[in-house]
Design an enzyme around this catalytic site. Structure first.
Site, PDB file in Angstrom:
ATOM      1  N   ARG A   1      -4.110  20.926 -14.983  1.00  0.00           N
ATOM      2  CA  ARG A   1      -3.058  20.337 -15.148  1.00  0.00           C
ATOM      3  C   ARG A   1      -3.062  19.532 -16.650  1.00  0.00           C
ATOM      4  NH1 ARG A   1      -0.253  15.491 -11.603  1.00  0.00           N
ATOM      5  NH2 ARG A   1       1.173  14.780 -13.154  1.00  0.00           N
TER       6      ARG A   1
ATOM      7  N   HIS B   1      -1.483  16.494 -27.417  1.00  0.00           N
ATOM      8  CA  HIS B   1      -0.582  15.274 -27.046  1.00  0.00           C
ATOM      9  C   HIS B   1      -1.922  14.367 -27.210  1.00  0.00           C
ATOM     10  CE1 HIS B   1       2.254  15.859 -24.019  1.00  0.00           C
ATOM     11  NE2 HIS B   1       2.954  14.727 -23.523  1.00  0.00           N
TER      12      HIS B   1
ATOM     13  N   LYS C   1       2.299  11.461 -11.342  1.00  0.00           N
ATOM     14  CA  LYS C   1       1.540  10.312 -12.083  1.00  0.00           C
ATOM     15  C   LYS C   1       2.337   9.157 -12.329  1.00  0.00           C
ATOM     16  CE  LYS C   1      -1.307  13.284 -15.018  1.00  0.00           C
ATOM     17  NZ  LYS C   1      -1.436  13.180 -15.869  1.00  0.00           N
TER      18      LYS C   1
ATOM     19  N   GLU D   1      -5.252  16.321 -11.315  1.00  0.00           N
ATOM     20  CA  GLU D   1      -5.713  16.868 -13.168  1.00  0.00           C
ATOM     21  C   GLU D   1      -7.454  16.778 -12.748  1.00  0.00           C
ATOM     22  OE1 GLU D   1      -3.675  15.178 -16.281  1.00  0.00           O
ATOM     23  OE2 GLU D   1      -4.984  15.202 -17.414  1.00  0.00           O
TER      24      GLU D   1
ATOM     25  N   HIS E   1      -0.909  11.179 -28.952  1.00  0.00           N
ATOM     26  CA  HIS E   1      -1.337  10.206 -29.031  1.00  0.00           C
ATOM     27  C   HIS E   1      -1.947   9.027 -30.143  1.00  0.00           C
ATOM     28  CE1 HIS E   1      -1.507  11.179 -24.224  1.00  0.00           C
ATOM     29  NE2 HIS E   1      -0.093  10.275 -24.680  1.00  0.00           N
TER      30      HIS E   1
ATOM     31  N   ASN F   1      -1.293  18.479 -20.832  1.00  0.00           N
ATOM     32  CA  ASN F   1      -1.721  17.775 -22.377  1.00  0.00           C
ATOM     33  C   ASN F   1      -1.433  18.027 -23.939  1.00  0.00           C
ATOM     34  OD1 ASN F   1      -2.038  15.539 -20.482  1.00  0.00           O
ATOM     35  ND2 ASN F   1      -4.092  16.189 -20.535  1.00  0.00           N
TER      36      ASN F   1
ATOM     37  N   HIS G   1       7.584   9.752 -28.293  1.00  0.00           N
ATOM     38  CA  HIS G   1       6.669  10.029 -27.484  1.00  0.00           C
ATOM     39  C   HIS G   1       7.007  11.362 -27.907  1.00  0.00           C
ATOM     40  CE1 HIS G   1       3.472  11.774 -25.105  1.00  0.00           C
ATOM     41  NE2 HIS G   1       4.226  12.627 -24.310  1.00  0.00           N
TER      42      HIS G   1
ATOM     43  N   GLU H   1       8.508  18.526 -25.730  1.00  0.00           N
ATOM     44  CA  GLU H   1       8.102  18.762 -24.328  1.00  0.00           C
ATOM     45  C   GLU H   1       8.809  20.309 -23.477  1.00  0.00           C
ATOM     46  OE1 GLU H   1       5.218  16.867 -22.550  1.00  0.00           O
ATOM     47  OE2 GLU H   1       5.987  14.984 -23.144  1.00  0.00           O
TER      48      GLU H   1
ATOM     49  N   ARG I   1       0.981  -1.039   0.180  1.00  0.00           N
ATOM     50  CA  ARG I   1      -0.241  -0.056  -0.025  1.00  0.00           C
ATOM     51  C   ARG I   1       0.861   1.423  -0.115  1.00  0.00           C
ATOM     52  NH1 ARG I   1      -3.075  -3.599   3.756  1.00  0.00           N
ATOM     53  NH2 ARG I   1      -4.682  -4.526   2.342  1.00  0.00           N
TER      54      ARG I   1
ATOM     55  N   LYS J   1       5.570  22.967 -14.332  1.00  0.00           N
ATOM     56  CA  LYS J   1       5.239  21.646 -13.975  1.00  0.00           C
ATOM     57  C   LYS J   1       4.779  21.868 -12.707  1.00  0.00           C
ATOM     58  CE  LYS J   1       4.340  17.083 -14.544  1.00  0.00           C
ATOM     59  NZ  LYS J   1       4.598  15.797 -15.538  1.00  0.00           N
TER      60      LYS J   1
HETATM   61  N1  NAD Z   1       4.169  10.220 -15.414  1.00  0.00           N
HETATM   62  C1  NAD Z   1       4.510  11.183 -15.820  1.00  0.00           C
HETATM   63  O1  NAD Z   1       3.444  12.877 -15.967  1.00  0.00           O
HETATM   64  C2  NAD Z   1       5.167  10.937 -17.990  1.00  0.00           C
HETATM   65  C3  NAD Z   1       4.680  11.828 -18.191  1.00  0.00           C
HETATM   66  C4  NAD Z   1       5.275  12.347 -19.929  1.00  0.00           C
HETATM   67  C5  NAD Z   1       5.707  11.294 -20.450  1.00  0.00           C
HETATM   68  N2  NAD Z   1       5.505   9.828 -19.769  1.00  0.00           N
HETATM   69  C6  NAD Z   1       6.514   8.198 -19.778  1.00  0.00           C
HETATM   70  O2  NAD Z   1       7.373   8.316 -20.284  1.00  0.00           O
HETATM   71  C7  NAD Z   1       7.912   7.397 -20.957  1.00  0.00           C
HETATM   72  C8  NAD Z   1       8.626   7.680 -22.032  1.00  0.00           C
HETATM   73  O3  NAD Z   1      10.173   8.570 -21.688  1.00  0.00           O
HETATM   74  P1  NAD Z   1      11.535   8.429 -21.693  1.00  0.00           P
HETATM   75  O4  NAD Z   1      10.705   9.013 -23.072  1.00  0.00           O
HETATM   76  O5  NAD Z   1      12.110   8.986 -20.967  1.00  0.00           O
HETATM   77  O6  NAD Z   1      11.332   6.975 -22.522  1.00  0.00           O
HETATM   78  P2  NAD Z   1      12.183   5.550 -22.702  1.00  0.00           P
HETATM   79  O7  NAD Z   1      12.291   5.358 -20.960  1.00  0.00           O
HETATM   80  O8  NAD Z   1      12.294   4.278 -22.493  1.00  0.00           O
HETATM   81  O9  NAD Z   1      14.065   5.997 -22.207  1.00  0.00           O
HETATM   82  C9  NAD Z   1      14.363   6.381 -23.482  1.00  0.00           C
HETATM   83  C10 NAD Z   1      15.237   5.388 -23.888  1.00  0.00           C
HETATM   84  O10 NAD Z   1      16.424   5.929 -23.334  1.00  0.00           O
HETATM   85  C11 NAD Z   1      17.661   4.791 -22.738  1.00  0.00           C
HETATM   86  N3  NAD Z   1      18.435   5.640 -21.406  1.00  0.00           N
HETATM   87  C12 NAD Z   1      17.629   6.138 -20.166  1.00  0.00           C
HETATM   88  N4  NAD Z   1      18.545   7.021 -19.554  1.00  0.00           N
HETATM   89  C13 NAD Z   1      19.518   6.753 -20.561  1.00  0.00           C
HETATM   90  C14 NAD Z   1      20.748   7.506 -19.903  1.00  0.00           C
HETATM   91  N5  NAD Z   1      21.502   8.834 -19.057  1.00  0.00           N
HETATM   92  N6  NAD Z   1      22.473   7.448 -21.589  1.00  0.00           N
HETATM   93  C15 NAD Z   1      21.818   6.401 -22.222  1.00  0.00           C
HETATM   94  N7  NAD Z   1      20.458   5.779 -22.727  1.00  0.00           N
HETATM   95  C16 NAD Z   1      19.805   6.202 -21.567  1.00  0.00           C
HETATM   96  C17 NAD Z   1      16.122   4.153 -21.927  1.00  0.00           C
HETATM   97  O11 NAD Z   1      16.567   2.805 -21.153  1.00  0.00           O
HETATM   98  C18 NAD Z   1      15.618   4.024 -23.535  1.00  0.00           C
HETATM   99  O12 NAD Z   1      15.602   2.987 -24.403  1.00  0.00           O
HETATM  100  C19 NAD Z   1       6.233   6.841 -21.690  1.00  0.00           C
HETATM  101  O13 NAD Z   1       5.889   5.599 -20.890  1.00  0.00           O
HETATM  102  C20 NAD Z   1       5.293   7.886 -21.446  1.00  0.00           C
HETATM  103  O14 NAD Z   1       3.884   7.179 -21.188  1.00  0.00           O
HETATM  104  C21 NAD Z   1       5.132   9.844 -18.696  1.00  0.00           C
END
Ligand code: NAD
Length: 366
Positions: free
Chosen positions: A245, A252, A147, A241, A256, A249, A269, A189, A125, A231
């Site tokens: 908030r 997005h 999130k 949200e 999406h 998006n 993304h 972003e 939990r 943010k």
């Molecule tokens: N929680 C939220 O508010 C929120 C907001 C935006 C996006 N997201 C989520 O974030 C995700 C995308 O995240 P992302 O763009 O970071 O992608 P990711 O986590 O897939 O990372 C991209 C790639 O970079 C590699 N990597 C990470 N750090 C590295 C580094 N320092 N050096 C070399 N390689 C590295 C990873 O292994 C991966 O292959 C999606 O799932 C999306 O839904 C969440």
């Protein structure tokens, strides 16, 4: 020379936490965690790429500061951000005898952060967790605001929780090993924050394109910090949200739809969001919320960051079907985030989705 370490507070009453920014922070992770009295028994969730690059530095720092740390690796890629991988995390937490007095660290990009955050929110939990984001996208967006989620086969981020970290540690040096395409996708972003909330920051971005693409530390630190500040300001007003908030998006809804039509991996993304922002600004222009000049500036800035601004080759009805499946559609009406010029945005419900998007994408086959 290292840029100065800096921090800001996300003020959420008893869930408040600091975001610390700087260079070479990973060597001091143990000290930062000791400062917040983080549990001594820690599970570090990461993937093999990030573990290889930064695992030893983090583990050494934690051990030196008196923490005991076990590593849990998850497979790499958005397609593994799901319940099956989450179960692997729970298995290792249970088999490793982690309890309510333990803590969890997410070390990696948004995929690791979202999944590890949800594991922390739900294991027993809820146990305390810290975000150490290592991609631009995770540093300016996913690690801040609480999130957490995994994907379901029927849609992205459908299973999740709002669960704030105890600390976010942003070491911009980790970005040096990031793939160039990931760098550009993360910058999309950053541009978003300028469009929805800060015209001056948008103009600063226009003047610092090469500095950011080259990861020049001072510019990068300013961009990451300003993004987190925007943010954080929004999350402080509306943590779950219910209102503003949703402005985060911006770009997005169409973004999406691109991701869902193209499947995992083809568009990053941030790339999909870049294209979505141009579409949103054209709709804003058509509805009289933004002038043509704003739309042109947005599109030019994204192009200068080498981001895609043209929609992939699908028919309008395919985009519309994908958007109708989005979480943002309620009772047939879609609430869009539209920019008012540059530096401000508003929520705008549209009931005729086809016509609205056709006006912004007249060349698409219907
Ligand atoms: N929680 C939220 O508010 C929120 C907001 C935006 C996006 N997201 C989520 O974030 C995700 C995308 O995240 P992302 O763009 O970071 O992608 P990711 O986590 O897939 O990372 C991209 C790639 O970079 C590699 N990597 C990470 N750090 C590295 C580094 N320092 N050096 C070399 N390689 C590295 C990873 O292994 C991966 O292959 C999606 O799932 C999306 O839904 C969440």
């Amino acid at each position: 020379m290292d840029v100065v370490t800096d921090s800001l507070l996300v003020g959420l009453q008893e869930r408040s936490y600091s975001i610390v920014f700087g260079q070479n922070l990973l060597t001091n992770v143990g000290e930062y965690l000791a400062d917040i009295k983080f549990p001594k028994n820690i599970a570090l969730v990461t993937n093999l790429t990030v573990l290889d690059l930064y695992g030893q530095t983090v583990l050494t720092s934690l051990e030196t500061a008196g923490f005991t740390c076990s590593v849990i690796t998850v497979p790499e890629g958005e397609e593994y951000k799901n319940l099956a991988t989450l179960e692997l995390i729970y298995d290792q937490l249970i088999e490793g005898n982690f309890d309510r007095g333990s803590g969890l660290i997410a070390l990696g990009g948004g995929v690791v952060g979202d999944m590890a955050g949800y594991a922390a929110a739900t294991f027993l939990r809820g146990i305390p967790f810290v975000q150490i984001p290592t991609t631009i996208l995770s540093q300016v967006d996913s690690s801040v605001g609480g999130k957490t989620a995994v994907n379901h086969r029927l849609g992205k981020n459908l299973i999740g929780a709002f669960y704030q970290p105890r600390l976010v540690l942003i070491d911009i040096d980790t970005l040096k090993t990031l793939d160039r395409r990931e760098v550009r996708a993360g910058i999309a972003e950053i541009v978003k924050y300028g469009i929805i909330s800060d015209a001056e920051f948008f103009a600063w971005l226009e003047n610092n394109v090469s500095e950011l693409l080259e990861l020049e530390p001072e510019a990068l630190l300013h961009a990451v910090k300003r993004s987190c500040q925007i943010k954080s300001d929004i999350v402080e007003i509306d943590e779950r949200e219910g209102s503003v908030r949703a402005l985060l998006n911006y770009g997005h809804t169409f973004g999406h739809a691109i991701e869902s039509l193209c499947g995992y991996g083809e568009w990053r993304h941030g790339e999909a969001v870049a294209c979505g922002m141009v579409v949103a600004s054209r709709i804003a222009h058509n509805l009289g919320l933004a002038d043509e000049g704003s739309t042109a500036r947005i599109s030019t800035l994204l192009r200068n960051f080498q981001l895609p601004v043209d929609a992939p080759d699908f028919a309008l009805h395919q985009f519309v079907t994908a958007m109708r499946r989005d979480k943002k559609v309620r009772e047939g009406s879609l609430t869009l985030v539209l920019n008012q010029g540059i530096g401000s945005a508003k929520l705008y419900p549209v009931s005729n989705i086809e016509d609205t998007f056709h006006s912004a994408l007249p060349d698409l086959e219907s």
